[in-house]
Motif scaffolding. Structure first.
Motif, short mmCIF file in Angstrom:
data_model
loop_
_atom_site.label_atom_id
_atom_site.label_comp_id
_atom_site.label_asym_id
_atom_site.label_seq_id
_atom_site.Cartn_x
_atom_site.Cartn_y
_atom_site.Cartn_z
N CYS A 63 0.90 -1.16 0.00
CA CYS A 63 0.00 0.00 0.00
C CYS A 63 0.94 1.20 0.00
O CYS A 63 1.42 1.62 1.05
CB CYS A 63 -0.88 -0.01 1.24
N ARG A 64 1.25 1.70 -1.18
CA ARG A 64 2.36 2.65 -1.24
C ARG A 64 1.99 3.96 -1.91
O ARG A 64 1.16 3.99 -2.82
CB ARG A 64 3.56 2.04 -1.96
N GLN A 65 2.66 5.01 -1.40
CA GLN A 65 2.68 6.29 -2.09
C GLN A 65 3.97 6.41 -2.88
O GLN A 65 4.01 7.06 -3.91
CB GLN A 65 2.62 7.43 -1.07
N GLN A 66 5.04 5.80 -2.34
CA GLN A 66 6.36 5.91 -2.92
C GLN A 66 6.35 5.68 -4.43
O GLN A 66 5.84 4.67 -4.91
CB GLN A 66 7.29 4.88 -2.24
N LEU A 80 -4.27 4.96 2.51
CA LEU A 80 -3.51 4.50 3.68
C LEU A 80 -4.28 4.81 4.97
O LEU A 80 -4.34 3.98 5.88
CB LEU A 80 -2.13 5.16 3.70
N ASP A 81 -4.91 5.99 5.03
CA ASP A 81 -5.72 6.32 6.22
C ASP A 81 -6.93 5.39 6.31
O ASP A 81 -7.30 4.94 7.39
CB ASP A 81 -6.23 7.77 6.14
N LEU A 82 -7.53 5.12 5.14
CA LEU A 82 -8.72 4.25 5.16
C LEU A 82 -8.35 2.84 5.58
O LEU A 82 -9.07 2.19 6.33
CB LEU A 82 -9.38 4.25 3.78
N LEU A 101 8.30 1.24 3.53
CA LEU A 101 8.85 0.46 2.42
C LEU A 101 10.29 0.90 2.18
O LEU A 101 10.58 2.09 2.19
CB LEU A 101 8.01 0.71 1.15
N LEU A 102 11.14 -0.08 1.99
CA LEU A 102 12.57 0.19 1.80
C LEU A 102 12.96 -0.11 0.36
O LEU A 102 12.64 -1.19 -0.17
CB LEU A 102 13.37 -0.71 2.75
N ASP A 156 4.19 4.52 4.35
CA ASP A 156 3.62 3.46 3.53
C ASP A 156 3.55 2.16 4.33
O ASP A 156 4.12 2.07 5.42
CB ASP A 156 4.49 3.24 2.28
N GLY A 157 2.89 1.16 3.75
CA GLY A 157 2.79 -0.09 4.50
C GLY A 157 2.33 -1.24 3.63
O GLY A 157 2.34 -1.17 2.40
N THR A 158 1.91 -2.28 4.30
CA THR A 158 1.39 -3.46 3.61
C THR A 158 0.15 -3.96 4.35
O THR A 158 0.00 -3.75 5.55
CB THR A 158 2.42 -4.61 3.57
#
Ligand SMILES: Cc1cc2nc3c(=O)[nH]c(=O)nc-3n(C[C@H](O)[C@H](O)[C@H](O)COP(=O)(O)OP(=O)(O)OC[C@H]3O[C@@H](n4cnc5c(N)ncnc54)[C@H](O)[C@@H]3O)c2cc1C
Length: 441
Positions: A63-66, A80-82, A101-102, A156-158
């Motif tokens: 789930c990324r913006q990057q 991401l907020d949702l 995220l890396l 960001d996340g997953t």
């Protein structure tokens, strides 16, 4: 070889009438139904196979913006907020975590591109950190080598593709909507030019509003209605390894291989963008529109065989609503993984992170990733069929932005202020902008 997926029960019976019928139980259709049901709209969700059994359980879970295209970044940020709120609203775990995220690289050009994106992201309030060689090497210490640099995007996340969408589908039912699996939508009925019903294999549902969120099947369904929706899908292969690798980052991208920690502690491994292109009747029809995309990504693409043709999702055939359709003949689009690529991915992962030598491959699968010519989804009402909303062509980004997309469709239907500016997603743009700017992978 399906990806791991939580099973959910369907609602007991198909309603005769609903305010909105959503076709497609992937992340986009489910979140559309979720936000409609939570607003008290009567909504029926139709899924020809199982909820999330196609792309929405087969992805990495990022789930990324990057590195998102400017047109898609606002919806990625809102999503991401949702994602965070879904767990609170349903009381169930979707596996969503802002783990960050890396990205690591040895390539100055790639690093320069990321720095450029960082500068742009700053202007819209999104924070991402460029990493110096020391910082990248420290964050990437599981690789045991030095890096020229990298990026870490902390917000960001997953989420867990094996359960996130089924959890939201249960949320639809809890909020008063209905979910019908093994129930293909065959076609629409129109009265005075606007939508009046959906014909399914289990009966007809009267409605004035239909959302087509059928993923890779959307264009062939639109074709029945005379709607020209340029869409193409490519086959990506992916694998999962057993839990046991220690000290490995939660989500890491490198040019050679990418990895994501799964809910069970294992990892998903894949090569970013690597895919096979299968000739199909639909691909031949839209080949001109997809020249810019395929020529930009040709290094990652290889020709596939006739599997895509056989699967039937990209047929140009017309069918009648009183006969069995391709969607019933193929309940779950489940292409074979490319074993050469699976083995190559695993080898590269072991070279990158020796810890992976300690764990075995437990699963591999493939998915058809559906795309528009410019790599940006289509979300909006089709001008000349009032009541028909198209939400498809998520171009490899749909899992992360699914909640925002579903929210926006619900906003459009209920006449609320859209969660983000819907203009970049207008279906009509594809009439003129087929040769427009292609989004990054
Ligand atoms: C290997 C891989 C990795 C990916 N990684 C990521 C990632 O890390 N992050 C990210 O954001 N995205 C990722 N994606 C992309 C993402 O998974 C998709 O963009 C997203 O899941 C698309 O969701 P969808 O709801 O549009 O389609 P789908 O999930 O494909 O759902 C469509 C559903 O509609 C149903 N359907 C179709 N026609 C009908 C009909 N007539 N009647 C009833 N049901 C119908 C189908 O059965 C299907 O279940 C990846 C995809 C793949 C394959």
């Amino acid at each position: 070889m399906p990806a791991p997926l939580m099973h959910i029960e369907s609602s007991p019976s198909l309603p005769l009438q609903a305010d909105v019928v959503v076709i497609g139980g992937g992340v986009v259709g489910v979140f559309t139904a979720y936000y409609l049901a939570r607003r008290g709209v009567s909504v029926a969700l139709l899924e020809k196979g199982r909820v999330a059994a196609e792309q929405s359980s087969r992805n990495w879970g990022w789930c990324r913006q990057q590195n998102r295209d400017a047109r898609e970044l606002p919806i990625a940020t809102k999503s991401l907020d949702l994602w965070k709120m879904v767990a609170q609203e349903t009381g169930e775990d979707t596996g969503f975590r802002r783990c960050g995220l890396l990205y690591l690289s040895q390539d100055e050009n790639e690093l320069a591109g990321w720095a450029k994106w960082r500068d742009f992201a700053r202007t819209v309030g999104v924070t991402t950190h460029m990493l110096s060689a020391e910082e990248a090497t420290e964050r990437g210490k599981a690789t045991g080598r030095g890096w020229k640099g990298g990026v870490f995007s902390p917000s960001d996340g997953t989420a867990d593709p094996s359960r996130a969408v089924p959890v939201a589908a249960r949320g639809v039912i809890a909020a008063g909507g209905t979910v019908h699996q093994h129930c293909a939508a065959r076609g629409l009925e129109l009265s005075a030019g606007r939508v009046s019903a959906v014909v399914t294999e289990a009966g007809t549902v009267r409605t004035k509003t239909v959302v087509m969120a059928g993923g890779a099947w959307a264009s062939s369904f639109c074709n029945q209605l005379g709607i020209r929706f340029p869409q193409a899908s490519v086959r990506q292969s992916i694998l999962a390894v057993a839990p046991g690798a220690k000290g490995v980052p939660d989500a890491l991208h490198t040019a050679r291989v990418s990895l994501t920690r799964r809910g069970n502690g294992g990892y998903t491994l894949a090569i970013s963008g690597r895919a096979r292109v299968h000739p199909t009747p639909q691909q031949l029809r839209f080949v001109r529109e997809f020249v810019p995309m395929f020529s930009r990504r040709w290094r990652s693409l290889a020709p596939g065989g006739l599997d895509g043709w056989r699967q039937g999702h990209e047929t140009l055939a017309k069918w009648s609503p009183d006969e069995v359709t391709p969607m019933e003949r193929n309940r779950i689009l489940d292409p074979r993984p490319d074993l050469d690529q699976v083995n190559l991915t695993y080898r590269r992962a072991c070279e990158l992170i020796p810890e992976f030598r300690r764990v075995t491959i437990v699963d591999s699968w493939a998915g058809y990733v559906d795309s528009t010519p410019d790599g940006i989804p289509v979300i909006g009402e089709v001008e000349w069929i009032p009541g028909f909303i198209l939400a498809a062509g998520f171009s490899g980004h749909g899992f992360g932005i699914g909640p925002g997309a579903g929210h926006m469709v619900a906003d459009i239907i209920t006449g609320s202020e859209p969660i983000v500016d819907p203009r970049p997603y207008r279906p009509e743009r594809l009439k003129t902008a087929a040769w427009g700017k292609v989004a990054e992978v």
